[in-house]
Design an enzyme around this catalytic site. Structure first.
Site, PDB file in Angstrom:
ATOM      1  CG  ASP A 199      45.225  33.836  45.676  1.00  0.00           C
ATOM      2  OD1 ASP A 199      45.765  34.956  46.051  1.00  0.00           O
ATOM      3  OD2 ASP A 199      44.102  33.884  45.253  1.00  0.00           O
ATOM      4  CD  GLU A 200      46.701  39.053  46.642  1.00  0.00           C
ATOM      5  OE1 GLU A 200      46.026  40.325  45.875  1.00  0.00           O
ATOM      6  OE2 GLU A 200      46.204  38.898  47.678  1.00  0.00           O
ATOM      7  CG  ASP A 249      41.758  37.975  43.034  1.00  0.00           C
ATOM      8  OD1 ASP A 249      43.265  37.379  44.154  1.00  0.00           O
ATOM      9  OD2 ASP A 249      41.195  38.398  43.529  1.00  0.00           O
ATOM     10  CG  MET A 250      45.404  33.879  40.197  1.00  0.00           C
ATOM     11  SD  MET A 250      45.620  33.717  38.070  1.00  0.00           S
ATOM     12  CE  MET A 250      45.192  31.821  37.600  1.00  0.00           C
TER      13      MET A 250
END
Length: 383
Positions: free
Chosen positions: A126-127, A11-12
């Protein structure tokens, strides 16, 4: 639960906000909120000094796309109304969203991870989930190597959770944010997962969490100890059984490296509620633009649709949806607009409109179709 698997969830960290800080490094360590309109973009004076919009000055109905950890510490999170959040963090800096940049860095971090561990399930901008099972490297140094490669390629940090399955890894990636690595062994579920709030399980939303609380169940451990019969009685057989298994860390879902989208949609929320007659010109233009943008999305991804739907949210927040299944798949803007118009004719239009959306479903690859027939229907009700 097959313990031989090694599944990672990456996860960013505060992704959209972190991308913005690459352009505005002087804002690092400050509460920053991403949302609003292009009018909130920083201005630069003759001396090259930037001036930033502040949350306190925002007027409108926009919501927060994301926020830095400094802003989150002040109670400001994604999904909150910008004007409401201004009461909590009036001095927070407000930046408009830059989705082109977010998509660029999304592609970049995913390509970087794929060069190390190619079995990836894309879960959003983003993940990702990563299957590390067949990589001959110890878990911790492998996770650190992935994190460092992402940082070097993008200048951004991420957090990684590793466990035998997707459900636990999703929980773990959030435990040591930002820039963390969390590795969970099956024997550690009772000590590291059970003390957490039940809502930490992905899939337990606000309504389910509220119902669990009414049953005296607040933590994952309490959920694990609840009798399955009680859960089935209150949630139904399928959901009740899933809740029982999830609380015990059971999840056999594979990492899916490719999948067909079920639907695509476009929608917009208006700055003010629009009147069907007084604002018909604007409503008609927005509706047409949504249909053509949806057509562009279909063309870019190589799909046509056999179901077209619309979504209308009124000023009182009531939501109405309508769908239409058509004889032949379509993908051009005019046909989508005509089909969506037919849906719109089945919607009461006496109230002001807050949100308007168009959806394409029952998707078929363009390569599988012999021909595409246009769909003809009468004019838009706004006109």
């Amino acid at each position: 639960m097959p313990s031989s698997r090694r599944i990672a969830h990456l996860d960013m960290d505060a992704f959209f906000a972190s991308v913005e800080l690459l352009s505005y490094p002087e804002l690092k360590g400050h509460p920053v909120v991403v949302g609003g309109r292009s009018t909130e973009a920083p201005t630069v004076n003759a001396q090259g000094v930037r001036t930033y919009a502040r949350l306190r000055d925002y007027v409108g109905r926009g919501v927060i796309t994301t926020s830095t950890y400094e802003a989150r510490a002040m109670g400001v999170f994604s999904g909150m109304g910008l004007m409401k959040s201004a009461a909590l963090a009036p001095e927070a800096i407000l930046l408009p969203a830059n989705f082109e940049a977010y998509r660029h860095y999304s592609r970049l971090f995913k390509a970087t991870v794929a060069s190390i561990a190619p079995l990836i399930e894309d879960r959003g901008i983003d993940e990702i989930y990563i299957d590390l099972t067949d990589i001959e490297e110890e878990t911790e140094p492998l996770a650190i190597r992935i994190k460092e490669a992402v940082s070097q390629a993008t200048g951004l940090s991420c957090s990684i959770g590793v466990s035998p399955n997707k459900l636990l890894s999703k929980i773990c990636s959030d435990l040591d944010k930002p820039n963390g690595v969390t590795i969970l062994k099956p024997a550690e579920i009772s000590t590291r997962i059970w003390p957490l709030a039940a809502k930490k399980i992905n899939g337990i939303g606000p309504k389910a969490n509220e119902k669990l609380a009414q049953l005296g169940i607040h933590s994952i451990g309490e959920l694990a100890k609840a009798a399955p019969e009680i859960l089935i009685e209150h949630f139904g057989r399928s959901t009740g059984q899933w809740l029982h298994q999830a609380a015990h860390g059971v999840d056999d879902r594979p990492v899916v490296t490719s999948s067909e989208p079920k639907s695509l949609s476009r929608e917009t929320t208006f700055e003010r509620d629009l009147h069907v007659k007084q604002d018909r010109t604007r409503l008609s233009k927005v509706f047409t633009d949504l249909c053509h943008r949806l057509a562009d999305d279909l063309a870019r991804k190589g799909y046509a649709a056999k179901t077209i739907g619309i979504k209308v949210k009124y000023a009182d927040f009531q939501v109405i949806t309508r769908d239409l299944t058509i004889p032949a798949a379509i993908h051009d803007g005019a046909s989508i607009r005509n089909a969506a118009t037919e849906c719109l004719r089945r919607v009461p239009l006496e109230q002001r409109i807050r949100l308007l959306g168009v959806r394409a479903g029952s998707l078929l690859p363009l390569s599988s179709l012999d021909h595409l027939a246009p769909f003809h229907q009468p004019d838009l009700p706004f006109e």
